[in-house]
Write a protein that holds these residues in place. Structure first.
Motif, PDB file in Angstrom:
ATOM      1  N   ALA A 166       5.716  -2.757  -5.275  1.00  0.00           N
ATOM      2  CA  ALA A 166       4.949  -2.037  -4.261  1.00  0.00           C
ATOM      3  C   ALA A 166       3.495  -1.889  -4.690  1.00  0.00           C
ATOM      4  O   ALA A 166       2.575  -2.013  -3.868  1.00  0.00           O
ATOM      5  N   VAL A 167       3.292  -1.633  -5.987  1.00  0.00           N
ATOM      6  CA  VAL A 167       1.914  -1.513  -6.480  1.00  0.00           C
ATOM      7  C   VAL A 167       1.172  -2.831  -6.256  1.00  0.00           C
ATOM      8  O   VAL A 167       0.002  -2.843  -5.863  1.00  0.00           O
ATOM      9  N   ILE A 168       1.879  -3.936  -6.452  1.00  0.00           N
ATOM     10  CA  ILE A 168       1.257  -5.239  -6.192  1.00  0.00           C
ATOM     11  C   ILE A 168       0.952  -5.385  -4.704  1.00  0.00           C
ATOM     12  O   ILE A 168      -0.119  -5.845  -4.317  1.00  0.00           O
ATOM     13  N   ALA A 169       1.893  -4.963  -3.863  1.00  0.00           N
ATOM     14  CA  ALA A 169       1.672  -5.054  -2.414  1.00  0.00           C
ATOM     15  C   ALA A 169       0.414  -4.305  -2.015  1.00  0.00           C
ATOM     16  O   ALA A 169      -0.378  -4.776  -1.195  1.00  0.00           O
ATOM     17  N   ILE A 170       0.202  -3.125  -2.607  1.00  0.00           N
ATOM     18  CA  ILE A 170      -0.997  -2.350  -2.292  1.00  0.00           C
ATOM     19  C   ILE A 170      -2.245  -3.106  -2.759  1.00  0.00           C
ATOM     20  O   ILE A 170      -3.250  -3.178  -2.044  1.00  0.00           O
TER      21      ILE A 170
ATOM     22  N   ALA B 147      -0.531  -1.620  11.302  1.00  0.00           N
ATOM     23  CA  ALA B 147      -0.683  -1.519   9.853  1.00  0.00           C
ATOM     24  C   ALA B 147       0.678  -1.335   9.210  1.00  0.00           C
ATOM     25  O   ALA B 147       0.966  -1.878   8.141  1.00  0.00           O
ATOM     26  N   TRP B 148       1.531  -0.559   9.860  1.00  0.00           N
ATOM     27  CA  TRP B 148       2.886  -0.353   9.340  1.00  0.00           C
ATOM     28  C   TRP B 148       3.639  -1.683   9.305  1.00  0.00           C
ATOM     29  O   TRP B 148       4.299  -2.008   8.314  1.00  0.00           O
TER      30      TRP B 148
ATOM     31  N   GLY C  35       5.890   2.726   2.544  1.00  0.00           N
ATOM     32  CA  GLY C  35       5.305   2.023   3.680  1.00  0.00           C
ATOM     33  C   GLY C  35       3.965   2.622   4.064  1.00  0.00           C
ATOM     34  O   GLY C  35       2.993   1.917   4.331  1.00  0.00           O
ATOM     35  N   LYS C  36       3.941   3.955   4.073  1.00  0.00           N
ATOM     36  CA  LYS C  36       2.716   4.651   4.443  1.00  0.00           C
ATOM     37  C   LYS C  36       1.599   4.319   3.458  1.00  0.00           C
ATOM     38  O   LYS C  36       0.448   4.143   3.850  1.00  0.00           O
ATOM     39  N   GLN C  37       1.962   4.258   2.180  1.00  0.00           N
ATOM     40  CA  GLN C  37       0.922   3.984   1.183  1.00  0.00           C
ATOM     41  C   GLN C  37       0.356   2.583   1.340  1.00  0.00           C
ATOM     42  O   GLN C  37      -0.849   2.375   1.231  1.00  0.00           O
ATOM     43  N   VAL C  38       1.241   1.631   1.587  1.00  0.00           N
ATOM     44  CA  VAL C  38       0.756   0.263   1.780  1.00  0.00           C
ATOM     45  C   VAL C  38      -0.062   0.186   3.068  1.00  0.00           C
ATOM     46  O   VAL C  38      -1.150  -0.406   3.107  1.00  0.00           O
ATOM     47  N   ALA C  39       0.449   0.813   4.121  1.00  0.00           N
ATOM     48  CA  ALA C  39      -0.265   0.792   5.400  1.00  0.00           C
ATOM     49  C   ALA C  39      -1.638   1.446   5.259  1.00  0.00           C
ATOM     50  O   ALA C  39      -2.625   0.962   5.819  1.00  0.00           O
TER      51      ALA C  39
ATOM     52  N   GLY D 199      12.128  -3.103   6.009  1.00  0.00           N
ATOM     53  CA  GLY D 199      11.969  -2.251   7.181  1.00  0.00           C
ATOM     54  C   GLY D 199      12.522  -0.861   6.941  1.00  0.00           C
ATOM     55  O   GLY D 199      11.930   0.139   7.345  1.00  0.00           O
ATOM     56  N   ARG D 200      13.663  -0.806   6.264  1.00  0.00           N
ATOM     57  CA  ARG D 200      14.281   0.481   6.016  1.00  0.00           C
ATOM     58  C   ARG D 200      13.646   1.160   4.796  1.00  0.00           C
ATOM     59  O   ARG D 200      13.340   2.343   4.798  1.00  0.00           O
ATOM     60  N   ARG D 201      13.448   0.351   3.760  1.00  0.00           N
ATOM     61  CA  ARG D 201      13.010   0.951   2.502  1.00  0.00           C
ATOM     62  C   ARG D 201      11.556   1.434   2.542  1.00  0.00           C
ATOM     63  O   ARG D 201      11.139   2.247   1.737  1.00  0.00           O
ATOM     64  N   ALA D 202      10.788   0.942   3.497  1.00  0.00           N
ATOM     65  CA  ALA D 202       9.400   1.389   3.604  1.00  0.00           C
ATOM     66  C   ALA D 202       9.321   2.884   3.880  1.00  0.00           C
ATOM     67  O   ALA D 202       8.320   3.526   3.591  1.00  0.00           O
ATOM     68  N   HIS D 203      10.424   3.437   4.436  1.00  0.00           N
ATOM     69  CA  HIS D 203      10.411   4.866   4.732  1.00  0.00           C
ATOM     70  C   HIS D 203      10.726   5.706   3.510  1.00  0.00           C
ATOM     71  O   HIS D 203      10.659   6.923   3.558  1.00  0.00           O
ATOM     72  N   GLU D 204      11.122   5.062   2.421  1.00  0.00           N
ATOM     73  CA  GLU D 204      11.535   5.834   1.253  1.00  0.00           C
ATOM     74  C   GLU D 204      10.358   6.153   0.338  1.00  0.00           C
ATOM     75  O   GLU D 204       9.288   5.572   0.447  1.00  0.00           O
ATOM     76  N   TYR D 205      10.596   7.076  -0.573  1.00  0.00           N
ATOM     77  CA  TYR D 205       9.540   7.581  -1.443  1.00  0.00           C
ATOM     78  C   TYR D 205       9.633   6.955  -2.839  1.00  0.00           C
ATOM     79  O   TYR D 205      10.698   6.494  -3.241  1.00  0.00           O
TER      80      TYR D 205
END
Lengths: 299, 676, 316
Positions: B163-167, B128-129, B110-114, B145-151
């Motif tokens: 996630a790479v696409i989301a970024i 942004a989050w 989540g942090k990376q996308v934000a 919502g939950r998984r955004a906190h994971e690594y």
């Protein structure tokens, strides 16, 4: 460094360029490494032939010149007992070279064996080896070294064994952690399934891949051993009179540093040149063999 | 036509290397319009990645990029890093290949996308989050919502790629550059990711530069394509033209060397001889000349220019002197070296028999105090057999236990559960001595990536000799045998004292096959034997395998995820899912009439290298990914993802949920499904 | 657990290599072995008793009453330890913490200016310091400080002892200032030597991470190179550094011993030398315990730091 990043985009050439030649070329191009090598060469020559520079034997005492500044008669001056400092640095350096090289030989060998076998065999062998490493790390090795060398007196051979006994752990841990990543490699697995015996896999497939790490460990081990010897001798536990090492000379010079600085300065300079040359060589070897790695640890 | 979004003219990328300057890209030109997808097709070393990274200025500083690159009329070359930062992310988004290394390991997703959102907007951290969670939802990450906190390491490869696409699309860029976005993924997941990319494109109206080596992907998702070879464009056409009437022999060969899982009949593959040239020693004339069946002396004189095919203003261009003779011909008419399907003589000897094989792994937690927190049921119930002269392929998504099955057999030790019989010897009762002296030599392995499987510090001779030495052969016998097999697999005679690094990918795999054959085994176990190779060299390795199988009556057990490849070499096929065999039967019926819903879904996910068929076929889209085998379901392991399930009656659904179906005979195949 | 084993192993080592009898042997009038043994028996050092029995009574004293025994001349070890441990502890702690901070900062600074002038100068300096024997740097610092003081005409930096002999009048603050003043040079010495190693490792670690794929991803989102490195590469590159803190403690301990002896501190280092010369088995063991505790503390700290920095360790 740039080389590895470029290889992402262009295929390595299908040329028959032997690895060793490539390594030697990279090493020779590394300025620091060449300086280090020349320094080491100079020091070795000095330690073997330096005695010719002075008519004095290192144990001679020139009672006409006690604590004399450097002069034509004594190129690096004399100490409180009239000993010729130049002659003594030659012997001291020789002693330090011998201690450093032989200790590092032993520690590198022990660390490579323990680290690689522990990592490859795994299971209780690995746990035992790691426990031993951690245990020896926690025992204040410097203290035990001081105990041992204090008891046996100035015998430098015993000192060598003691230094080796307590000097291999950190290197072994480095070898171990690198070997654990090698253990997962496909070619190791393939060798297992071909029925190659385990000890042979370690010797043939694991240790050769650590060669860069081992060379680096060796040169850093020399530095570490020499510094440890110096510290011990400085405190009066290592090489003891009448024997001379750079460390014991430092101890003699430290007390009179403001009045007779040459007694301290010359051995200190040789010591520094020696350890520097080993570090420069280690860096050069690492860069040549393995331009990517930083893990190939410094400590 | 209106102004192109991206216009590349005569672009060069030059690296300085230890062997002097190397041109990775040599004079490429193309346009991309908004809403269009241009595919850049090429094998390793063709310069396609260097080209893509050159466009966005992400090459290492030692690279020099010349030519002209314009984005909406703005020149992109020669900008400072500062200027670039205004373009990247906002106007151009990049989807990278290796999703594990492309994401920062120490930051939550989540942090990376934000963070990517905040680079170009002045949203607060909170907003942004929220936007990041929205984006993760959009690319299909469940419970965002939950998984955004994971690594990153907590996600599967497919989820990370999302996630790479989301970024990449965080700021709705005008141009998306996707560098091999689906390479290391399962076909089912690949289909999902391509779907997400399509959706992202539709949502942002962006142009897409799709870099790939997979002609099937190109057929389904691109409008135009540039075929690259040795740093140059050798053919540039709309996708329809490219597949219908390729004009460059290389393109024709590529199309012909891709096996087709969906075809009605097993088609023979063409194989392009040789290997792609290295960037350092390219031939002086046409770079493809040494491998081209239509080569003439004129081809070797000068590199041909890109010229229009047919009409003067045609958009279809090609760099080949003899394109007129290429067009309209079938691959197997041009390329002589055709992989014919050799059916060896089938005997009744069962070389390998596996019954009810099971294997569990403890899941541990903690560094110092290891404690068991669960059991991974890697294999639950695996049964199959392989006879001499027969090839059995195990297929399925990754995580299904295919490789574990191979390793269990290769260990040659008593299995944890079930029965493994090699050459009639039950492994639970066979003495270690017999294993060492006989069985070990009879079972040999070929791994996926020959570069990883061959110790880089040993010369080829020693590599091939290793199993012989382990078996205690003498020096003379070893030498004789090594020479024999290296000739058999077609290694160059001077190859034996070379090191693996100086061989090409195809040659390396030949060394690996030679090594496996050197002890005259009865069973050859292969793990994805061609998936690490260049497309154009795959067919020749497959040919080699088919030949040695027929010649020595070998039994082969192959693990593969590429169903098209499987179609080409398998006699029988077993489908695995979560440690279970769901379907097992002859290859013909597997492709003609797949029974298990999972099999059908797998087949439907394979892209077809034919734009017409690829775009119009109906698909069974499989949602989600294979779960981990922590606590296998009581009923059918596939039930949770089964596309058939919603169509079934309540009672049967209940049965699927509670009762595990057994593998039962169903005409000539065996299927584990209540409704098949 | 490891600490306990280590301390007890040291006990046997010390018993093996030290001979408390020699303290009495040279005394006049000459004493018989019998007499010496009787004198030592008071302190649990009777050589006639089996080593295991001596060890057991020593251990039970330590555990039950936290009594670390007596030196051969009857000085209780426990009375010597606390203030010394405090002195050495603060030196080691300050040395480790400051050198890690300085070294990592230097590493980051130079890595982002690879091959620039600052990088080259600092790199050379660090290689030099890395190879410098502690003795040499300590004496060098003293000479420098003496020269500095002479220039200024007054003692600004104190070069000997942990405090002005005889104490300082004027209450708490002057004493603190005096202490701090004496602490400066030894700490600088340890910090400089330690940070050289950290600088060099951190630099190459960060350089490795700068080329990582995820930095490229970050740059592709529109961050400049510097921003991408700071926000994405920095943290991962400090993980190996944090892990290796534990392994440097023994070296720092050795450095501290020498630094103390050069600067004339009455800390554990001095005590260490004295106990060995005086054949003080119990004293040696107490020093060993201190060293082991320092190493263990370092290991725990390294574990915590790694867990904070690396989510992969934390979650699994």
């Amino acid at each position: 460094m740039a080389e590895t990043r470029v290889s992402k985009y262009i295929e390595p050439p299908h040329l028959r360029l032997s690895r060793n030649r490539l390594y030697r070329r990279r090493f020779a191009r590394n300025r620091g490494a060449m300086i280090g090598l020349m320094l080491l060469g100079f020091l070795v020559i000095y330690a073997t032939l330096g005695g010719l520079l002075t008519p004095w034997h290192w144990s001679d005492q020139d009672f006409l010149a006690l604590t004399e500044r450097p002069s034509g008669r004594h190129l690096m001056g004399t100490n409180q007992g009239g000993g010729d400092v130049l002659a003594q640095t030659v012997v001291g350096l020789r002693r330090s070279l011998m201690i450093g090289l032989s200790v590092s030989c032993m520690t590198t060998l022990i660390s490579a064996m323990v680290g690689a076998f522990a990592a490859y065999f795994g299971g209780w062998i690995e746990r035992l080896a790691l426990a031993l490493i951690h245990f020896l790390l926690i025992v204040p090795s410097f203290l035990v070294l001081a105990l041992v060398s204090n008891r046996v007196g100035g015998d430098w051979l015993v000192l060598v064994f003691a230094l080796a006994l307590f000097g291999w752990m950190i290197a072994a841990r480095g070898v171990w952690s690198m070997s654990t990543s090698l253990r997962e490699r496909d070619y190791i697995l393939a060798a297992e399934f071909m029925g190659v015996p385990k000890w042979r896999i370690v010797l043939r497939h694991i240790l050769p891949h650590l060669s860069s790490l081992l060379v680096v460990n060796f040169s850093l081990g020399v530095t570490a051993a020499v510094l440890a010897e110096t510290s011990l001798s400085f405190l009066g536990f290592g090489v003891k009179p009448p024997d001379v090492s750079l460390g014991s000379m430092l101890a003699d010079g430290a007390g009179v540093i403001s009045s007779a600085s040459w007694l301290f300065a010359f051995p200190a300079a040789f010591l520094l040149l020696f350890t520097m040359s080993m570090t420069l060589i280690a860096d050069g070897v690492r860069d040549a063999l393995d331009p990517v790695s930083a893990e190939a640890s410094r400590r | 036509m209106n102004e192109p979004l991206l216009s590349v003219r005569n672009m060069y990328v030059t690296f300085s290397s230890e062997h002097g300057p190397v041109d990775a890209v040599r004079g490429i030109s193309f346009d991309i319009h908004a809403g269009q997808t241009l595919a850049l097709v090429g094998e390793s070393g063709s310069g396609k990645s260097a080209l893509a990274m050159g466009i966005v200025g992400l090459l290492p500083p030692s690279a020099r990029v010349t030519g002209e690159v314009h984005l909406d009329g703005q020149s992109l070359l020669g900008m400072s890093d500062q200027q670039w930062s205004g373009i990247r992310g906002r106007r151009v988004g990049v989807v990278f290949q290796e999703s594990l290394s492309a994401l920062t390991p120490t930051m939550s997703l989540g942090k990376q996308v934000a963070a990517a959102v905040r680079v170009h907007t002045n949203l607060s951290k909170r907003l942004a989050w929220d936007r990041a969670v929205e984006l993760l939802d959009m690319v299909g990450i469940a419970d965002p919502g939950r998984r955004a906190h994971e690594y990153p390491h907590q996600f599967s490869g497919g989820m990370r790629q999302r996630a790479v696409i989301a970024i990449a699309i965080a700021n709705a860029p005008d141009l998306i550059i996707a560098d091999e976005p689906t390479t290391a993924l399962d076909v089912t997941v690949q289909a999902q990711i391509l779907e997400v990319l399509e959706q992202a494109k539709a949502e942002t109206g962006a142009g897409v530069l799709l870099i790939t080596h997979d002609l099937g992907v190109v057929a389904g998702h691109a409008d135009n394509a540039v075929v690259m070879y040795a740093g140059r464009a050798v053919e540039h056409a709309s996708v329809e033209d490219l597949y219908r009437s390729p004009a460059m022999p290389y393109t024709l060969g590529l199309i012909g060397s891709v096996p087709d899982a969906g075809a009605a009949h097993r088609r023979s593959l063409v194989s392009i001889d040789g290997e792609p040239p290295s960037a350092l020693n390219r031939p002086s004339g046409c770079p493809f000349a040494p491998r081209c069946p239509l080569v003439t002396d004129a081809c070797k004189d000068a590199e041909p220019e890109l010229v229009p095919v047919g009409a003067e203003a045609s958009a279809h261009t090609v760099a080949c002197l003899r394109f007129a003779e290429v067009q309209g011909r079938r691959p197997d008419e041009v390329f002589r070296n055709i992989a014919t399907v050799v059916s060896g003589t089938l005997s009744d000897e069962r070389v390998l028999r596996v019954r009810g094989l099971g294997r569990t792994f403890p899941i541990t937690k903690g560094e110092i105090f290891r404690r068991k927190v669960g059991i991974l049921h890697a294999l639950s119930d695996v049964s199959f057999e392989v006879r001499a002269g027969e090839t059995l392929c195990i297929v399925g998504e990754s995580g299904g236990g295919k490789t574990t099955t191979l390793l269990e057999i290769l260990r040659l030790r008593p299995p944890e559960r079930g029965l493994v019989e090699v050459l009639g010897h039950d492994l639970s009762t066979t003495s270690a001595h017999l294993v060492k002296t006989r069985l070990r030599q009879s079972v040999q392995l070929v791994m996926q990536d020959p570069q990883a499987a061959l110790d880089p510090r040993l010369p080829v001779f020693d590599l091939i000799a290793e199993p012989l030495r382990a078996a205690g052969y003498g020096a003379h016998a070893t030498k004789v045998r090594v020479l024999e097999v290296s000739g058999l697999v077609g290694l160059p005679p001077d190859g034996l004292d070379r090191f693996p690094i100086s061989l090409s990918g195809g040659q390396r795999q030949r060394v690996a096959i030679a090594r496996a054959l050197v002890t005259q085994p009865r069973l050859l176990v292969l793990d994805e034997p061609v998936s690490a190779l260049d497309v154009s060299t795959r067919a020749s390795v497959l040919n080699l395998l088919a030949r040695v199988k027929a010649e020595f009556g070998l039994a082969m057990l192959i693990v593969a995820h590429d169903l098209a490849m499987v179609r080409h070499i398998a006699d029988r096929i077993a489908v695995m899912y979560l440690g279970h065999v769901l379907e097992e039967g002859p290859a013909e019926s597997f492709f003609k009439s797949p029974r298990h819903p999972y099999t059908r879904a797998l087949l439907s996910a394979v892209p077809v290298a034919d734009p017409g068929r690829e775009r119009n076929r109906s698909r069974v889209v499989l949602t989600g990914e294979q779960p981990s085998a922590w606590t296998p379901a009581a009923g059918c392991v596939f039930a949770a993802r089964c596309p058939l399930r919603p169509t079934l009656s309540k009672e049967i659904q209940q049965r699927c949920h509670l009762e595990r179906p057994a593998l039962i005979d169903c005409s000539d195949a065996r299927v584990a499904c209540h409704v098949a | 657990m490891m600490i306990l084993i280590a301390i007890n192993a040291t006990y046997f080592f010390a018993t093996l290599f030290l001979d408390p009898r020699s303290n009495y042997r040279d005394l006049r009038p000459t004493r018989s072995d019998e007499e010496i043994g009787d004198a030592l028996a008071l302190y649990g050092l009777d050589p006639r008793m089996p080593a295991v029995d001596r060890w057991w009574s020593w251990l039970s004293d330590v555990i039950l009453r936290f009594d670390w025994g007596h030196s051969p001349t009857g000085v209780p070890v426990g009375s010597e330890i606390p203030h010394r441990a405090l002195l050495s502890g603060q030196l080691i702690l300050a040395g480790v913490v400051l050198s890690v901070i300085l070294g990592v900062a230097l590493g980051v600074y130079t890595a982002s200016r690879q091959y620039g002038i600052a990088d080259r100068v600092l790199q050379t300096l660090s290689v030099l310091l890395y190879n410098m024997p502690v003795v040499v740097s300590a004496l060098g610092l003293i000479l420098l400080a003496v020269w500095f003081n002479q220039k200024l005409g007054q003692t600004v930096l104190s070069v000997a002892g942990a405090g002005t002999p005889g104490g300082v009048a004027g209450g708490f603050w002057p004493v603190l200032l005096d202490r701090a003043n004496h602490l400066v040079l030894p700490t600088i010495n340890l910090t400089l030597l330690g940070s050289a190693g950290w600088h060099l490792t951190q630099r190459s670690l960060l350089l490795d991470n700068i080329n990582a794929d995820y930095v490229r991803t970050a740059r592709a989102t529109g961050l400049t190179r510097t921003q991408a490195i700071r926000r994405h590469a920095l943290r991962s590159s400090t993980i190996p550094t944090a892990t290796s803190i534990a392994f440097t403690i023994p070296a720092v301990f050795t450095g501290a011993v020498i630094t103390e002896s050069v600067f004339g501190w009455e800390g554990m280092g001095r005590y260490f030398i004295q106990t060995i010369i005086r054949n003080d088995v119990h004293g040696v063991v107490a020093v060993a315990a201190f060293g082991a505790a320092a190493t263990a503390a370092g290991a725990i700290f390294a574990d915590i730091a790694t867990a904070i920095l690396d989510p992969r360790v934390r979650v699994n």
